[in-house]
Design an enzyme around this catalytic site. Structure first.
Site, PDB file in Angstrom:
ATOM      1  N   HIS A 157       1.522  54.368  72.013  1.00 46.42           N
ATOM      2  CA  HIS A 157       2.802  55.025  72.299  1.00 46.42           C
ATOM      3  C   HIS A 157       3.715  55.005  71.076  1.00 46.42           C
ATOM      4  O   HIS A 157       4.397  55.985  70.769  1.00 46.42           O
ATOM      5  CB  HIS A 157       3.523  54.318  73.447  1.00 46.42           C
ATOM      6  CG  HIS A 157       2.876  54.455  74.782  1.00 46.42           C
ATOM      7  ND1 HIS A 157       2.734  55.674  75.420  1.00 46.42           N
ATOM      8  CD2 HIS A 157       2.365  53.520  75.629  1.00 46.42           C
ATOM      9  CE1 HIS A 157       2.155  55.480  76.595  1.00 46.42           C
ATOM     10  NE2 HIS A 157       1.919  54.195  76.741  1.00 46.42           N
TER      11      HIS A 157
ATOM     12  N   HIS B  80       2.415  41.054  81.896  1.00 45.93           N
ATOM     13  CA  HIS B  80       2.531  41.993  80.777  1.00 45.93           C
ATOM     14  C   HIS B  80       4.009  42.298  80.586  1.00 45.93           C
ATOM     15  O   HIS B  80       4.659  42.815  81.496  1.00 45.93           O
ATOM     16  CB  HIS B  80       1.746  43.276  81.107  1.00 45.93           C
ATOM     17  CG  HIS B  80       1.909  44.393  80.119  1.00 45.93           C
ATOM     18  ND1 HIS B  80       0.944  44.699  79.179  1.00 45.93           N
ATOM     19  CD2 HIS B  80       2.902  45.308  79.938  1.00 45.93           C
ATOM     20  CE1 HIS B  80       1.337  45.746  78.470  1.00 45.93           C
ATOM     21  NE2 HIS B  80       2.526  46.130  78.912  1.00 45.93           N
TER      22      HIS B  80
ATOM     23  N   HIS C 186       7.518  43.700  78.203  1.00 46.77           N
ATOM     24  CA  HIS C 186       8.078  44.550  77.147  1.00 46.77           C
ATOM     25  C   HIS C 186       9.377  43.922  76.673  1.00 46.77           C
ATOM     26  O   HIS C 186      10.074  43.245  77.441  1.00 46.77           O
ATOM     27  CB  HIS C 186       8.294  45.984  77.636  1.00 46.77           C
ATOM     28  CG  HIS C 186       7.049  46.810  77.596  1.00 46.77           C
ATOM     29  ND1 HIS C 186       6.687  47.572  76.509  1.00 46.77           N
ATOM     30  CD2 HIS C 186       6.054  46.962  78.506  1.00 46.77           C
ATOM     31  CE1 HIS C 186       5.524  48.168  76.751  1.00 46.77           C
ATOM     32  NE2 HIS C 186       5.115  47.815  77.951  1.00 46.77           N
TER      33      HIS C 186
END
Length: 340
Positions: free
Chosen positions: A17, A194, A196
């Site tokens: 990304h 997970h 960010h």
């Protein structure tokens, strides 16, 4: 080898990304080889949005992802190469093709409240002999009890591990901990996490998740991932070593990989920009950042306004087409205000 924590390196998938899906075979070979040499157990490789993600909707890959996957598999002597699959984007046929190339893990990703759409894909991944993970994205949008209910579904379909995925980087540490506790109380398979880094909380949330019992943890070397990136793998390894937690991964080799190989790949330094910050603040899918910035330039508006409105509407991954619609509406409002 003893591993208290199982690390999955996501830079070659989530990091796609950050560089507009421009990975080359040569880059993947160099990164995957170094990760394998550092004894990373799982390396995820695919388009940022998973198998078959290359499209106008999500972003076109410079190199077909199957070539990247095949290249990674060819150089990994001990690591398993994994792929991400979002039902509705990738298909069972795509999964079988990836398995035939030699991948060893599949992570089947759904929105946090839509685990039921993963059933056939999880079942097929298990039939193919793959380590199979359920991946509950945008976890901040589901209460801990709801997330636990969805995780139980993925477990019932055959998942070997279920991940809590903070796709927006919106969770606060106490919220991350609540969600891990909820899953630990109801699952017999391991729990993964997970993160960010949009609110600069990826490391804090990951450590809380580990303290609450998560044992499968994602990291991204040099923080190469969507939005402001993920939990920075080499930093996480150093912290865990200080805590006496074994990962089996070579810290020095990961530092060298980050500095010498991954850093030159970055198009811009991976940092918390104003748009990345708004992703976490508004609870917006991290991969929307570059799409929103492009739409803002096209319509001559502030990308933050787009992201705030997307958050207000609770837009989720897979609705990238809404970004341009929202930008056009905001531009129209700007224009109407100026006319008055």
């Amino acid at each position: 080898m003893t591993r208290d924590i199982v690390i999955t390196e996501v830079a070659l998938r989530d990091g796609s990304h950050a560089i507009n899906h421009q990975f080359t075979v040569e880059q993947v070979v160099e990164v995957a080889s170094a990760l394998d040499e550092a004894n990373v157990p799982y390396i995820e490789v695919s388009h940022g949005d998973g198998l078959a993600g290359s499209s106008l909707q999500y972003g076109l890959s410079r190199t077909p992802e199957l070539e990247l996957i095949e290249a990674a598999v060819s150089v990994c002597k001990q690591a398993k190469v994994g792929v991400l699959l979002l039902p509705g984007i990738g298909t069972i046929k795509d999964l079988k093709t990836a398995a035939a190339l030699g991948v060893g893990m599949a992570r089947i990703a759904t929105h946090a409240t839509e685990a039921d759409v993963s059933a056939q894909h999880i079942y097929q991944a298990k039939e193919l002999g793959l380590t199979t993970a359920g991946f509950l994205m945008m976890a901040h949008m589901a209460a801990p009890e709801k997330l636990a209910e969805q995780a139980r579904l993925m477990q019932s379909y055959g998942a070997d591990v279920v991940y809590i995925v903070d796709s927006a980087g919106a969770l606060l540490p106490d919220q991350a901990g609540e969600r891990v506790r909820a899953l630990k109380q109801c699952l017999h398979v391991p729990v993964g996490f997970h993160a960010h880094n949009n609110l600069s909380l990826a490391m804090a949330n990951t450590l809380v998740a580990i303290q609450e019992g998560a044992t499968w943890i994602d990291g991204s070397v040099r923080c190469l991932g969507a939005g402001a990136g993920n939990t920075q793998t080499e930093v996480l390894l150093a912290v865990l070593d200080r805590m006496g937690i074994q990962t089996g991964v070579d810290l020095y080799k990961m530092m060298d990989l980050a500095e010498d190989i991954v850093s030159p790949i970055l198009q811009v330094p991976q940092e918390i920009t104003r748009d990345a910050l708004v992703l976490g603040y508004a609870g917006v899918y991290s991969s929307f950042r570059l799409h929103a910035e492009r739409a803002a330039r096209k319509f001559g508006i502030d990308s933050r306004d787009i992201l705030i409105e997307l958050g207000r509407r609770k837009v989720v991954g897979g609705q990238e087409d809404m970004i341009v619609d929202v930008a056009a509406e905001i531009a129209q409002r700007y224009s109407s205000t100026k006319i008055r």
